[in-house]
Write a protein that holds these residues in place. Structure first.
Motif, mmCIF file in Angstrom:
data_model
loop_
_atom_site.group_PDB
_atom_site.id
_atom_site.type_symbol
_atom_site.label_atom_id
_atom_site.label_comp_id
_atom_site.label_asym_id
_atom_site.label_seq_id
_atom_site.Cartn_x
_atom_site.Cartn_y
_atom_site.Cartn_z
ATOM 1 N N GLU A 17 -16.824 17.144 -2.160
ATOM 2 C CA GLU A 17 -16.415 18.324 -1.412
ATOM 3 C C GLU A 17 -16.515 18.104 0.095
ATOM 4 O O GLU A 17 -16.103 18.959 0.872
ATOM 5 N N LYS A 18 -17.055 16.949 0.486
ATOM 6 C CA LYS A 18 -17.121 16.619 1.907
ATOM 7 C C LYS A 18 -15.937 15.760 2.352
ATOM 8 O O LYS A 18 -15.841 15.400 3.525
ATOM 9 N N LEU A 19 -15.060 15.405 1.427
ATOM 10 C CA LEU A 19 -13.864 14.654 1.801
ATOM 11 C C LEU A 19 -12.927 15.575 2.579
ATOM 12 O O LEU A 19 -12.525 16.627 2.080
ATOM 13 N N GLN A 20 -12.589 15.179 3.786
ATOM 14 C CA GLN A 20 -11.757 15.999 4.663
ATOM 15 C C GLN A 20 -10.321 15.482 4.656
ATOM 16 O O GLN A 20 -9.969 14.553 5.378
ATOM 17 N N LEU A 21 -9.496 16.085 3.812
ATOM 18 C CA LEU A 21 -8.102 15.649 3.701
ATOM 19 C C LEU A 21 -7.364 15.800 5.025
ATOM 20 O O LEU A 21 -6.611 14.905 5.430
ATOM 21 N N ASP A 22 -7.570 16.905 5.717
ATOM 22 C CA ASP A 22 -6.880 17.132 7.001
ATOM 23 C C ASP A 22 -7.192 16.017 7.988
ATOM 24 O O ASP A 22 -6.300 15.549 8.709
ATOM 25 N N ASN A 23 -8.448 15.593 8.040
ATOM 26 C CA ASN A 23 -8.843 14.540 8.973
ATOM 27 C C ASN A 23 -8.217 13.206 8.580
ATOM 28 O O ASN A 23 -7.777 12.426 9.435
ATOM 29 N N ALA A 24 -8.169 12.930 7.268
ATOM 30 C CA ALA A 24 -7.539 11.694 6.801
ATOM 31 C C ALA A 24 -6.062 11.670 7.177
ATOM 32 O O ALA A 24 -5.536 10.635 7.629
ATOM 33 N N TRP A 80 0.834 -1.193 0.000
ATOM 34 C CA TRP A 80 0.000 0.000 0.000
ATOM 35 C C TRP A 80 0.872 1.248 0.000
ATOM 36 O O TRP A 80 2.101 1.151 0.134
ATOM 37 N N THR A 81 0.241 2.427 -0.162
ATOM 38 C CA THR A 81 0.972 3.686 -0.328
ATOM 39 C C THR A 81 0.386 4.776 0.580
ATOM 40 O O THR A 81 -0.217 5.735 0.099
ATOM 41 N N PRO A 82 0.560 4.671 1.888
ATOM 42 C CA PRO A 82 -0.068 5.625 2.824
ATOM 43 C C PRO A 82 0.315 7.084 2.608
ATOM 44 O O PRO A 82 -0.454 7.987 2.951
ATOM 45 N N THR A 83 1.508 7.343 2.065
ATOM 46 C CA THR A 83 1.944 8.732 1.880
ATOM 47 C C THR A 83 1.482 9.303 0.550
ATOM 48 O O THR A 83 1.720 10.484 0.268
ATOM 49 N N TYR A 84 0.820 8.501 -0.279
ATOM 50 C CA TYR A 84 0.423 8.953 -1.606
ATOM 51 C C TYR A 84 -0.968 9.584 -1.573
ATOM 52 O O TYR A 84 -1.863 9.117 -0.864
ATOM 53 N N SER A 85 -1.167 10.635 -2.349
ATOM 54 C CA SER A 85 -2.386 11.443 -2.258
ATOM 55 C C SER A 85 -3.661 10.668 -2.562
ATOM 56 O O SER A 85 -4.685 10.865 -1.892
ATOM 57 N N SER A 86 -3.657 9.773 -3.550
ATOM 58 C CA SER A 86 -4.888 9.058 -3.882
ATOM 59 C C SER A 86 -5.275 8.082 -2.766
ATOM 60 O O SER A 86 -6.467 7.856 -2.513
ATOM 61 N N PHE A 87 -4.291 7.518 -2.071
ATOM 62 C CA PHE A 87 -4.586 6.666 -0.922
ATOM 63 C C PHE A 87 -5.199 7.507 0.193
ATOM 64 O O PHE A 87 -6.134 7.078 0.884
ATOM 65 N N GLN A 88 -4.698 8.714 0.369
ATOM 66 C CA GLN A 88 -5.225 9.599 1.411
ATOM 67 C C GLN A 88 -6.662 10.018 1.103
ATOM 68 O O GLN A 88 -7.490 10.138 2.006
ATOM 69 N N ASP A 89 -6.983 10.220 -0.176
ATOM 70 C CA ASP A 89 -8.359 10.506 -0.570
ATOM 71 C C ASP A 89 -9.258 9.302 -0.288
ATOM 72 O O ASP A 89 -10.405 9.444 0.130
ATOM 73 N N PHE A 90 -8.724 8.117 -0.532
ATOM 74 C CA PHE A 90 -9.440 6.875 -0.247
ATOM 75 C C PHE A 90 -9.763 6.770 1.243
ATOM 76 O O PHE A 90 -10.882 6.412 1.632
ATOM 77 N N ILE A 91 -8.808 7.129 2.088
ATOM 78 C CA ILE A 91 -9.036 7.099 3.535
ATOM 79 C C ILE A 91 -10.061 8.170 3.936
ATOM 80 O O ILE A 91 -10.924 7.928 4.795
ATOM 81 N N ALA A 92 -9.993 9.339 3.308
ATOM 82 C CA ALA A 92 -10.984 10.382 3.586
ATOM 83 C C ALA A 92 -12.384 9.898 3.230
ATOM 84 O O ALA A 92 -13.350 10.165 3.955
ATOM 85 N N ALA A 93 -12.497 9.167 2.122
ATOM 86 C CA ALA A 93 -13.794 8.621 1.715
ATOM 87 C C ALA A 93 -14.256 7.541 2.685
ATOM 88 O O ALA A 93 -15.451 7.447 3.007
ATOM 89 N N MET A 94 -13.336 6.726 3.175
ATOM 90 C CA MET A 94 -13.687 5.687 4.136
ATOM 91 C C MET A 94 -14.233 6.310 5.413
ATOM 92 O O MET A 94 -15.219 5.830 5.995
ATOM 93 N N ILE A 95 -13.612 7.409 5.850
ATOM 94 C CA ILE A 95 -14.101 8.110 7.039
ATOM 95 C C ILE A 95 -15.502 8.644 6.791
ATOM 96 O O ILE A 95 -16.385 8.548 7.657
#
Length: 325
Positions: free
Chosen positions: A308-315, A153-168
């Protein structure tokens, strides 16, 4: 003397033209290897000098927030909608000449335009695994103990971080933290980006990886035995992710910035995304490679969320708390 006057007049005219054409500065979360051909083509066609600062979405967003009105940037071109949503206060509302072109994914704020679509999938070694061995939901992936030490996996990569924001957004912060801890127990191998992770599957270092669909396509084109597994319809593991761009309030070149976004939505530029990158276009009319599923079919798999509800900071916070950043 006449020739000299003509030469001087020509030089002045060219100088005035160059000044009129001006410059454009882009902060791009999309990597240079992916989008530099588009930038060069636009520059060649228009004569506008384009300067690009490449980096990760989160880093560029932090720079824009720090720079504020002093920023030299005209455009923020992001790899993820989470970053674009966070940058919304920094961007102007786009004109109808831009907002009317995409066939979907246009945000309610109208401050950025989608440019291409990618999908989250599971990549796997087709010589070692079969799709029926995988769960219907990415949320059940931590229970696949047979994959211990064999997943990437790629935790530091932006698309993975968007995926985590969506999971939240879909499952809540507590469930997401639980998923991350479960995944950590599988001892996944960490990669800085997706291409080396795909190479690791090819080389036998790992057998599966959480990635975006288009990275797999490049290896399939080269003849490598890497398959694409789609999670069930509506599962966050099948999330549609959009890239996009907006014009910054700090821009001193709004006309050129607007022109660039209109150009990126033109048939020629939109064809570049499926033709060269195996990404899906956001306007109609582009021809897809035969190895890509029809867009409507794959869109039906993605959960319906407000990007627009994806919270990158929270992810990012959740990933840091999990010790992954």
């Amino acid at each position: 003397m006449k020739k000299l006057r003509i030469a001087i007049a020509t030089a002045l005219a060219l100088g005035a033209l160059a000044q009129a054409q001006g410059t454009l500065t882009i902060y791009s979360g999309r990597s240079q290897g992916l989008v530099d051909p588009l930038v060069k083509q636009f520059q060649a066609e228009t004569g506008i000098k384009v300067n690009v600062k490449y980096g990760r979405d989160a880093e560029l967003l932090a720079a824009l927030q720090e720079e504020g009105a002093r920023s030299p940037a005209d455009i923020f071109w992001a790899n993820t909608s989470g970053a674009l949503g966070a940058a919304q206060p920094l961007m102007i509302k786009l004109p109808a000449s831009i907002s009317g072109k995409p066939s979907g994914f246009m945000p309610g704020s109208g401050t950025w335009t989608p440019l291409s679509i990618r999908f989250r999938v599971l990549a796997y070694n087709t010589q070692k695994l079969k799709p029926e061995q995988f769960p219907q939901s990415v949320m059940d992936l931590p229970q696949q103990t047979q994959l211990k030490g064999r997943i990437g996996w790629t935790p530091t990569y932006s698309s993975f971080q968007d995926f985590i924001a969506a999971m939240i957004l879909v499952h809540g912060e507590a469930k997401t933290k639980e998923w991350l801890e479960g995944m950590k127990r599988l001892e996944p191998k960490v990669y800085p980006s997706n291409p080396p992770m795909m190479e690791a599957i090819r080389a036998g270092e790992i057998d599966v990886a959480l990635t975006n669909h288009y990275y797999i396509q490049r290896f399939v084109k080269a003849g490598y035995p890497i398959g694409t597994y789609y999670f069930a319809k509506g599962d966050v593991g099948s999330l549609a992710l959009v890239t996009g761009a907006g014009v910054l309030k700090s821009s001193k070149n709004v006309a050129n910035a607007t022109r660039f976004l209109i150009w990126l939505l033109s048939p020629k530029a939109q064809q570049f995304f499926p033709g060269e990158l195996f990404e899906y276009p956001v306007t109609k009319g582009a021809i897809l490679p035969t190895t890509l599923n029809p867009l409507d079919d794959i869109l039906a798999r993605s959960p319906k969320i407000d990007f627009e509800k994806l919270q990158l900071d929270n992810a990012l916070k959740v990933l840091r708390e999990a010790g992954l950043l």
